[in-house]
Design a protein around this motif. Structure first.
Motif, mmCIF file in Angstrom:
data_model
loop_
_atom_site.group_PDB
_atom_site.id
_atom_site.type_symbol
_atom_site.label_atom_id
_atom_site.label_comp_id
_atom_site.label_asym_id
_atom_site.label_seq_id
_atom_site.Cartn_x
_atom_site.Cartn_y
_atom_site.Cartn_z
ATOM 1 N N TYR A 558 -15.338 -0.555 21.019
ATOM 2 C CA TYR A 558 -16.294 0.431 20.498
ATOM 3 C C TYR A 558 -17.250 0.843 21.610
ATOM 4 N N LYS A 559 -17.370 2.136 21.809
ATOM 5 C CA LYS A 559 -18.296 2.664 22.806
ATOM 6 C C LYS A 559 -19.647 2.937 22.147
ATOM 7 N N GLN A 560 -20.544 3.538 22.884
ATOM 8 C CA GLN A 560 -21.887 3.814 22.374
ATOM 9 C C GLN A 560 -21.854 5.087 21.524
ATOM 10 N N ASP A 561 -21.335 4.925 20.334
ATOM 11 C CA ASP A 561 -21.137 6.053 19.433
ATOM 12 C C ASP A 561 -21.191 5.564 17.987
ATOM 13 N N VAL A 562 -21.049 6.485 17.040
ATOM 14 C CA VAL A 562 -21.082 6.153 15.614
ATOM 15 C C VAL A 562 -19.649 6.164 15.078
ATOM 16 N N TYR A 563 -19.249 5.093 14.408
ATOM 17 C CA TYR A 563 -17.880 4.938 13.925
ATOM 18 C C TYR A 563 -17.866 4.764 12.404
ATOM 19 N N LEU A 564 -16.771 5.215 11.805
ATOM 20 C CA LEU A 564 -16.524 4.942 10.401
ATOM 21 C C LEU A 564 -15.849 3.580 10.256
ATOM 22 N N LEU A 565 -16.056 2.952 9.107
ATOM 23 C CA LEU A 565 -15.391 1.684 8.841
ATOM 24 C C LEU A 565 -13.877 1.910 8.823
ATOM 25 N N PRO A 566 -13.104 1.088 9.517
ATOM 26 C CA PRO A 566 -11.645 1.267 9.507
ATOM 27 C C PRO A 566 -11.092 1.304 8.089
ATOM 28 N N LYS A 567 -10.123 2.193 7.867
ATOM 29 C CA LYS A 567 -9.547 2.394 6.537
ATOM 30 C C LYS A 567 -9.001 1.088 5.952
ATOM 31 N N LYS A 568 -8.432 0.250 6.807
ATOM 32 C CA LYS A 568 -7.875 -1.017 6.337
ATOM 33 C C LYS A 568 -8.951 -1.874 5.682
ATOM 34 N N MET A 569 -10.162 -1.853 6.245
ATOM 35 C CA MET A 569 -11.256 -2.646 5.667
ATOM 36 C C MET A 569 -11.708 -2.067 4.342
ATOM 37 N N ASP A 570 -11.728 -0.736 4.242
ATOM 38 C CA ASP A 570 -12.074 -0.096 2.979
ATOM 39 C C ASP A 570 -11.123 -0.554 1.871
ATOM 40 N N GLU A 571 -9.851 -0.559 2.173
ATOM 41 C CA GLU A 571 -8.855 -0.966 1.186
ATOM 42 C C GLU A 571 -8.981 -2.453 0.837
ATOM 43 N N TYR A 572 -9.333 -3.255 1.839
ATOM 44 C CA TYR A 572 -9.493 -4.687 1.602
ATOM 45 C C TYR A 572 -10.662 -4.950 0.649
ATOM 46 N N VAL A 573 -11.776 -4.208 0.842
ATOM 47 C CA VAL A 573 -12.935 -4.349 -0.045
ATOM 48 C C VAL A 573 -12.540 -4.012 -1.481
ATOM 49 N N ALA A 574 -11.803 -2.924 -1.644
ATOM 50 C CA ALA A 574 -11.378 -2.529 -2.990
ATOM 51 C C ALA A 574 -10.463 -3.585 -3.612
ATOM 52 N N SER A 575 -9.553 -4.127 -2.823
ATOM 53 C CA SER A 575 -8.593 -5.105 -3.358
ATOM 54 C C SER A 575 -9.284 -6.383 -3.819
#
Length: 611
Positions: A558-575
């Motif tokens: 990760y560089k000095q920027d703003v990132y979205l949460l990886p899609k895989k983690m989003d799906e893991y939270v839902a599961s």
């Protein structure tokens, strides 16, 4: 007719009961038995209005936000009711004034009995005696930017924070408090409320399955070992579950509140008792707010390496006061629209010197926290503060993002007539397709009963709008920041502020018109009510995974920027939340996965997919 006078001593003897060492429930029961005995021993009285209120000195206090066993039995809350306040009407008896000034009861046979006199008994617990008898030595700090008149600052007690019924106005900053382990590295309203807060946290744990599952699965690995997290979020029972999960995963935490009204004092006390350095209480002033943040950051021998922020105030403070700290900080996790907007501004200006994770725009946060949470909590906040009926009311909702969509759906379902204002043509078209009339605020401001802002912008409702509102119009904010309603413009000599109840103010114009302002323009649901715990479980799990990802990421990912949460983690939270509903996912076959070009275990949607 002869008249016989019987003394009060022989007529009735009122038992005296020592309640000092009883538990709240036992004391309440004994109080009921005692007063029942008083009413039974004294002859029934009549001749007056049976519904007439007791004298002011004898009248029991009206139930309020702090009512309950603890509040009812506190020395400040009330005293034992007297027999004269409990008489019943009886046609065979009538009472009259005794010649010596006391009350006398006259029966049908002419016997005059002096009414029994009961001794007022102040009930207090041994461990509370010293605290309640202590008079405040200093009035808590108040800021003119938060409130001008005394009427709008005289009460900050929460309807949900039932244990905070003390009249002590001393600022927590002026108190010397220690937890049971002897630590004083915290600043809360009252550390003695910790037991109540612990019960609330235990209830919240039952509705936060994903966070508890994450705590159980990752506790052995300690993925946050060595992490020093400084946080600035709403301090509620749900946040406490998150903090204790981070601690179980190996992190050290220091915490402040991102909102001056949303802190639950008993929860903050429970965290402090558990050893978490927490600096927050309900009703902070502007000066208190920044002081608490500074106490979290500026501590000898401890420097944060991760930031968890809600609104960007903590990040802003570190940039302003301690910019050198960013040399050791690995990343920032931000969960609000306002805070994310600030991060993107820093990134665009080239001033963002660490990676940042935008949790707000993750699918699980947007859909569940912003949409489903606000759909339920908007009604809760309005009902608790105004007790109004929504059917037939005209409401304008400013902004049709995820928060606005949730608010509109809830109000429409309750029978309200809902208008929407919006600057984005795509969101505006969605509002029209959902059956809402798109208007400019000026077009409906004279006729609506409720104005709700949820844009994340500033000066959405200006003084001009406020001047044109109808009498008794309710004005509130569902966005994170308090800048959407121009509350500062109402702090003028010609307008009168009148406190109605906690978080409810009347602002009165010279002609008598008044508006109802909720939470002084701050976040309605967390200031005036609560939010669904299950939804906050989704958000908190997302935050925890984002912290784990940034802290453990190899250098250069990760560089000095703003990132979205990886899609895989989003799906893991839902599961992690699906087992609560006994839900069963369908699995792709190898052939199906090959046909779609997907991994059988996900992610199942590309980043550009709109849910």
């Amino acid at each position: 007719m002869s008249v016989q006078v019987v003394s009060a001593a022989t007529a009735a003897k009122v038992p005296e009961v020592e309640l000092k060492d009883l538990s709240p429930s036992e004391a309440e029961l004994q109080l009921a038995l005692n007063t029942a005995a008083v009413g039974a021993m004294g002859p029934p009285a009549g001749g007056g209005d049976p519904e007439a209120p007791a004298p002011a000195a004898e009248r029991p206090p009206a139930p309020g936000p702090g009512s309950g066993p603890a509040a009812a039995l506190s020395p400040a809350a009330g005293k034992v009711p007297q027999a004269s306040a409990m008489k019943r009407s009886d046609p065979h008896h009538h009472h009259q004034r005794h010649r010596d000034g006391g009350e006398a009861l006259v029966s049908h046979d002419g016997t005059v009995t002096e009414a029994p006199r009961t001794v007022k008994k102040q009930i207090q617990f041994a461990d509370q005696k010293q605290e309640f008898n202590k008079r405040p030595t200093k009035i808590g700090r108040r800021s003119l930017s938060r409130s001008i008149s005394q009427s709008s600052t005289d009460s900050y007690s929460s309807a949900a924070s039932y244990t905070d019924s003390s009249d002590d106005e001393t600022s927590p900053r002026d108190k010397q408090q220690k937890n049971s382990k002897g630590s004083s590295d915290f600043c809360v309203k009252n550390i003695k409320q910790a037991e109540f807060g612990r019960r609330e946290i235990e209830i919240a744990e039952q509705e936060m399955p994903a966070l508890m599952a994450l705590r159980k699965r990752a506790q052995g690995e300690k993925p946050l070992a060595g992490a020093k997290i400084v946080g600035c979020t709403h301090i509620t029972a749900q946040t406490a579950v998150l903090m204790e999960t981070l601690g179980a995963l190996g992190a050290q935490c220091r915490w402040a509140a991102c909102n001056i009204y949303s802190t639950l004092n008993e929860v903050a006390a429970a965290l402090a008792e558990s050893g978490f350095p927490v600096f927050a209480w309900k009703g902070e002033s502007e000066d208190d707010f920044w002081w608490c943040i500074d106490r979290c950051v500026n501590v000898e021998g401890w420097q944060p390496n991760m930031i968890l922020d809600d609104g960007g105030d903590l990040t802003h403070w570190i940039y302003k006061k301690y910019p050198n700290m960013f040399k050791k900080i690995k990343g920032i996790v931000e969960e609000s629209v306002t805070g994310v907007h600030r991060l993107y501004q820093l990134s665009k200006a080239g001033k963002l010197c660490v990676p940042a994770m935008n949790v707000n725009d993750s699918v699980t946060k947007q859909k569940f926290d912003n949409l489903y949470c606000c759909r339920e909590s908007i009604l809760d906040g309005l009902k608790r503060t105004t007790d109004m009926m929504f059917g037939g009311k005209q409401v304008v909702v400013c902004g049709y993002g995820e928060v606005g969509k949730g608010c509109c759906a809830a109000l429409k379902a309750m029978g309200s007539i809902v208008y929407v204002t919006e600057i984005d043509p795509i969101c505006a078209l969605q509002a029209c397709m959902d059956g809402f009339r798109l208007v400019k605020l000026n077009e409906v401001i004279r006729q609506v009963d409720i104005v709700i802002t949820c844009t994340g912008n500033k000066n959405v409702v200006t003084r001009e709008h406020l001047d044109r509102m109808k009498n008794s119009c309710i004005v509130c904010n569902m966005g994170h920041s308090n800048t959407e309603i121009d509350v500062a413009s109402l702090r003028t000599p010609e307008l009168t502020w009148e406190r109605v109840r906690s978080q409810v103010d009347h602002v009165i114009w010279p002609d008598g018109k008044r508006i109802v302002l909720l939470a002084e323009g701050r976040l309605l649901n967390l200031s005036c009510s609560t939010v669904p715990t299950f939804v906050l479980s989704i958000t908190a799990t997302t935050q925890a995974l984002a912290l784990i990802e940034l802290y453990n990421a190899p250098e250069g990912r990760y560089k000095q920027d703003v990132y979205l949460l990886p899609k895989k983690m989003d799906e893991y939270v839902a599961s992690l939340h699906l087992p609560t509903f006994d839900a069963h996912l369908t699995e792709l076959t190898d052939e199906q996965a090959k046909y779609l070009g997907l991994n059988k275990n996900g992610p199942f949607k590309p980043n550009y997919y709109r849910y």
